[in-house]
Design an enzyme around this catalytic site. Structure first.
Site, PDB file in Angstrom:
ATOM      1  N   HIS A 117       5.446   6.250  11.502  1.00  0.00           N
ATOM      2  CA  HIS A 117       4.875   6.050  10.159  1.00  0.00           C
ATOM      3  C   HIS A 117       3.854   7.177   9.953  1.00  0.00           C
ATOM      4  CE1 HIS A 117       3.627   4.220   6.556  1.00  0.00           C
ATOM      5  NE2 HIS A 117       3.314   3.010   6.948  1.00  0.00           N
ATOM      6  N   ARG A 123       0.809  -1.223   0.000  1.00  0.00           N
ATOM      7  CA  ARG A 123       0.000   0.000   0.000  1.00  0.00           C
ATOM      8  C   ARG A 123       0.838   1.268   0.000  1.00  0.00           C
ATOM      9  NH1 ARG A 123      -2.645  -4.029   1.974  1.00  0.00           N
ATOM     10  NH2 ARG A 123      -0.660  -4.444   2.921  1.00  0.00           N
ATOM     11  N   THR A 124       1.795   1.330   0.908  1.00  0.00           N
ATOM     12  CA  THR A 124       2.516   2.594   1.094  1.00  0.00           C
ATOM     13  C   THR A 124       3.283   2.959  -0.176  1.00  0.00           C
ATOM     14  OG1 THR A 124       2.689   2.080   3.439  1.00  0.00           O
ATOM     15  CG2 THR A 124       4.100   3.837   2.615  1.00  0.00           C
ATOM     16  N   LYS A 164      26.074  -4.053  -0.599  1.00  0.00           N
ATOM     17  CA  LYS A 164      27.546  -4.061  -0.644  1.00  0.00           C
ATOM     18  C   LYS A 164      28.126  -3.342   0.567  1.00  0.00           C
ATOM     19  CE  LYS A 164      27.557  -3.558  -5.694  1.00  0.00           C
ATOM     20  NZ  LYS A 164      27.871  -2.592  -6.769  1.00  0.00           N
ATOM     21  N   ARG A 188      11.469   3.925   3.375  1.00  0.00           N
ATOM     22  CA  ARG A 188      11.052   2.960   4.404  1.00  0.00           C
ATOM     23  C   ARG A 188      12.257   2.110   4.740  1.00  0.00           C
ATOM     24  NH1 ARG A 188       5.871  -0.955   4.387  1.00  0.00           N
ATOM     25  NH2 ARG A 188       5.010   1.010   5.155  1.00  0.00           N
TER      26      ARG A 188
HETATM   27  C1  NCD Z   1       2.074  -1.045   8.285  1.00  0.00           C
HETATM   28  C2  NCD Z   1       3.556  -0.841   8.383  1.00  0.00           C
HETATM   29  O1  NCD Z   1       4.298  -1.132   7.429  1.00  0.00           O
HETATM   30  O2  NCD Z   1       3.967  -0.354   9.417  1.00  0.00           O
HETATM   31  N1  NCD Z   1       1.617  -1.250   6.985  1.00  0.00           N
HETATM   32  C3  NCD Z   1       1.345  -0.183   6.179  1.00  0.00           C
HETATM   33  O3  NCD Z   1       2.164   0.676   5.965  1.00  0.00           O
HETATM   34  N2  NCD Z   1       0.121  -0.122   5.646  1.00  0.00           N
HETATM   35  C4  NCD Z   1       1.551  -2.031   9.247  1.00  0.00           C
HETATM   36  C5  NCD Z   1       2.089  -3.435   9.214  1.00  0.00           C
HETATM   37  O4  NCD Z   1       2.955  -3.773   8.435  1.00  0.00           O
HETATM   38  O5  NCD Z   1       1.597  -4.206  10.036  1.00  0.00           O
END
Ligand code: NCD
Length: 334
Positions: free
Chosen positions: A151, A70-71, A102, A123
């Site tokens: 997040h 999703r993100t 590396k 991320r």
């Molecule tokens: C979350 C995350 O990556 O922190 N997912 C997301 O971004 N929608 C929650 C999760 O992974 O449980």
């Protein structure tokens, strides 16, 4: 309803230009509501079938050193919907494709990517990496999840969802259920809920409690925080039930994960204990927290919630770039 959102002032929009988005804590209530206002503006624009042009000529780098559906896809789509371009590094422990495999550091990686892109979305499995990235970059950096830290774009879309589903968040009771220790989504979300005098009901296994530093901060700010163990008890007084996945990838000892992984499962039976009109949320992915049968419940908002990520991320990209116009693509550019 989209009319619940208010488009921000010019001064407010100007204050976002060039900013990094690293944590929920950095937002004042007015800034949070400004992002939601711009997200509502973009949702409306897309609903009207407008082809937007606000990020024309801009490049977004999506650096994902952890799995994501999703993100990453909603950030990428957000950039595409705004007429911008995207470069992507999508890694997982099994698929290391960048020079980090590396031994290149995040700092050096960002120094390089900063030459190519106008905005960097990152991320990382390492808490604090987004800060390191922001220090290394001259362009805005958006934290798309750093370890068990923060997040913020998820929390913004969670707030957007709450407003759309319930109207004002003021005074709502919000149950946060599951992995409150490693779950970065809830670590960010509570920093927004505190502005609306929400009552927090926390349900987790003992091993996965919300960190005390966060609970103390909330309580010191006057937030009512209640604790319980059973899911039926947790949902009984909640207007919003926010389920979380137990974050398997953060456990050093998998036996510990096995012991707690299935403690909270929302089923059709749990629905009987909900307050009328309660909304169920989950950042997703779900593993074994919400039974499929719950999807038919009208207040099951988790797929709508994921959809809202697009509008909120469009807002973040255009606001940090100082390009919120809602501009049409002109005919001549076809
Ligand atoms: C979350 C995350 O990556 O922190 N997912 C997301 O971004 N929608 C929650 C999760 O992974 O449980």
């Amino acid at each position: 309803m989209l009319s619940d959102f208010k488009f921000p002032s010019e001064e407010m929009l100007a204050s976002f230009v060039g900013k990094d988005i690293l944590s929920a804590e950095q937002f004042s209530q007015a800034e949070l509501e400004a992002v939601l206002g711009v997200a509502g503006f973009y949702e409306q624009a897309l609903a009207e079938g407008r082809r937007l042009w606000d990020m024309d000529g801009q490049v977004m780098a999506a650096l994902f050193f952890e799995p994501s559906t999703r993100t990453r896809l909603s950030f990428e789509t957000a950039m595409h919907r705004l007429g911008g371009r995207v470069i992507t590094l999508a890694e997982s422990p099994e698929n290391r494709i960048s020079s980090t495999s590396k031994g290149e550091t995040v700092h050096d990686t960002i120094k390089i990517v900063n030459n190519y892109a106008d905005v960097i979305v990152i991320r990382s499995p390492q808490t604090g990496d987004a800060q390191i990235a922001a220090a290394a970059a001259s362009h805005p950096v958006i934290n798309a999840g750093d370890g068990f830290g923060q997040h913020p774009s998820q929390a913004l879309l969670d707030m957007y969802t709450i407003v759309k589903e319930k109207g004002s968040p003021e005074g709502l009771a919000v149950a946060l259920i599951g992995d409150l220790k490693y779950g970065r989504t809830v670590h960010s979300l509570v920093d927004f809920l505190k502005y609306y005098k929400c009552r927090l009901i926390l349900a987790s296994p003992d091993e996965l409690k919300m960190p005390e530093s966060i609970v103390h901060k909330l309580q010191a700010g006057g937030v009512q925080v209640d604790f319980c163990r059973s899911i039926d008890e947790a949902v009984a007084e909640a207007d919003i039930v926010y389920m979380t996945r137990v974050q398997k990838e953060r456990f050093a000892d998998l036996a510990e994960y096995e012991a707690v992984k299935d403690m909270y499962l929302m089923t059709e039976e749990t629905l009987q204990h909900l307050k009328p009109g309660a909304v169920i949320m989950h950042a997703l992915p779900r593993v074994n927290e919400i039974a499929l049968a719950v999807d038919d419940y009208a207040g099951a908002a988790y797929f709508r919630q994921a959809g809202n990520g697009l509008f909120v991320r469009m807002a973040l990209l255009a606001m940090t770039a100082g390009r919120v116009k809602g501009a049409f693509k002109p005919e001549w550019a076809e």
